[in-house]
Design an enzyme around this catalytic site. Structure first.
Site, PDB file in Angstrom:
ATOM      1  N   CYS A  47       8.857   5.585   0.386  1.00 49.74           N
ATOM      2  CA  CYS A  47       9.664   6.050   1.510  1.00 49.74           C
ATOM      3  C   CYS A  47      11.113   5.584   1.389  1.00 49.74           C
ATOM      4  CB  CYS A  47       9.082   5.549   2.831  1.00 49.74           C
ATOM      5  SG  CYS A  47       7.427   6.169   3.190  1.00 49.74           S
ATOM      6  N   ARG A 124       3.748  12.953   4.236  1.00 51.57           N
ATOM      7  CA  ARG A 124       5.097  13.362   3.837  1.00 51.57           C
ATOM      8  C   ARG A 124       5.234  14.868   4.067  1.00 51.57           C
ATOM      9  NH1 ARG A 124       6.725   8.804   1.428  1.00 51.57           N
ATOM     10  NH2 ARG A 124       5.123   7.659   0.285  1.00 51.57           N
TER      11      ARG A 124
END
Length: 215
Positions: A47, A124
């Site tokens: 991330c 995601r």
């Protein structure tokens, strides 16, 4: 996951606390394209690389009349500390808001929750939303693989060209192996039109014609 919106649906409306203050979507983004993307958690390596990559390309999104909005189920103080860490350790400032969706309310609206993580992580996901609030593209990535910012920018550009010019875009556009940066003309609606198409456009056959973007 539950309640996954589809391409062509109107994006869910919401108000949310972010690292840049409260946002009211879509009202605060009227007239703009939006790239709304979720991540599993703050302070995770993949991330972090994604947010750095988005931040470094932020001006390119702005030039395309698009705004970025991040989201995870972490609380706002976690987002703020993570953003501070990224700036201090990596020298990159995160210029876009990150939604603090600690109850998972917004994640559920967009189908971003990961069913195998006890609804404690968002996948995601990427939603590209047009200026009218319509979802134009959806991308999902697994927790273990980061997103490709080049592809998201390419997809955004292709959607804008398709909308403005009423055309289709080939594979790998604008670097297609057959027609380069040219665009595909919509299919004919009559036999007469099919016969005339090779006189107006470049064609492999009447059903596969193409032209320059601005023709």
């Amino acid at each position: 996951m539950e309640g996954i919106p589809l391409i062509g649906d109107r994006a869910p409306e919401f108000k949310a606390q972010t690292t840049k203050g409260v946002i009211d979507f879509p009202e605060d983004y009227e007239g703009k394209w939006v790239v709304l993307f979720s991540h599993p958690a703050d302070f995770t390596p993949v991330c972090t690389t994604e947010f750095v990559a988005f931040a470094k390309r932020y001006e390119e999104f702005k030039e395309k009349n698009a705004e970025l909005i991040g989201l995870s189920i972490d609380q706002v103080f976690s987002h703020i500390k993570w953003v501070e860490w990224i700036k201090e350790k990596l020298g990159v400032e995160i210029p876009f808001p990150i939604i603090a969706d600690n109850t998972g309310r917004i994640a559920k609206l967009f189908g971003m929750l990961h069913p195998e993580a006890a609804e404690s992580q968002t996948v995601r996901a990427v939603f590209i939303i047009d200026p009218k609030g319509i979802i134009r593209a959806i991308l999902y990535y697994p927790l273990s693989v980061g997103r490709n910012i080049d592809e998201i920018l390419r997809l955004l550009t292709a959607l804008q060209v398709s909308s403005e010019k009423g055309v289709a875009l080939p594979a790998n556009w604008p670097n297609n192996e057959l027609i380069g940066d040219k665009v595909i003309v919509p299919p004919p609606t009559s036999e007469d039109e099919a016969k005339e198409r090779p006189k107006k456009y470049e064609c492999f056959d009447w059903w596969f014609c193409y032209k320059a973007v601005d023709e």
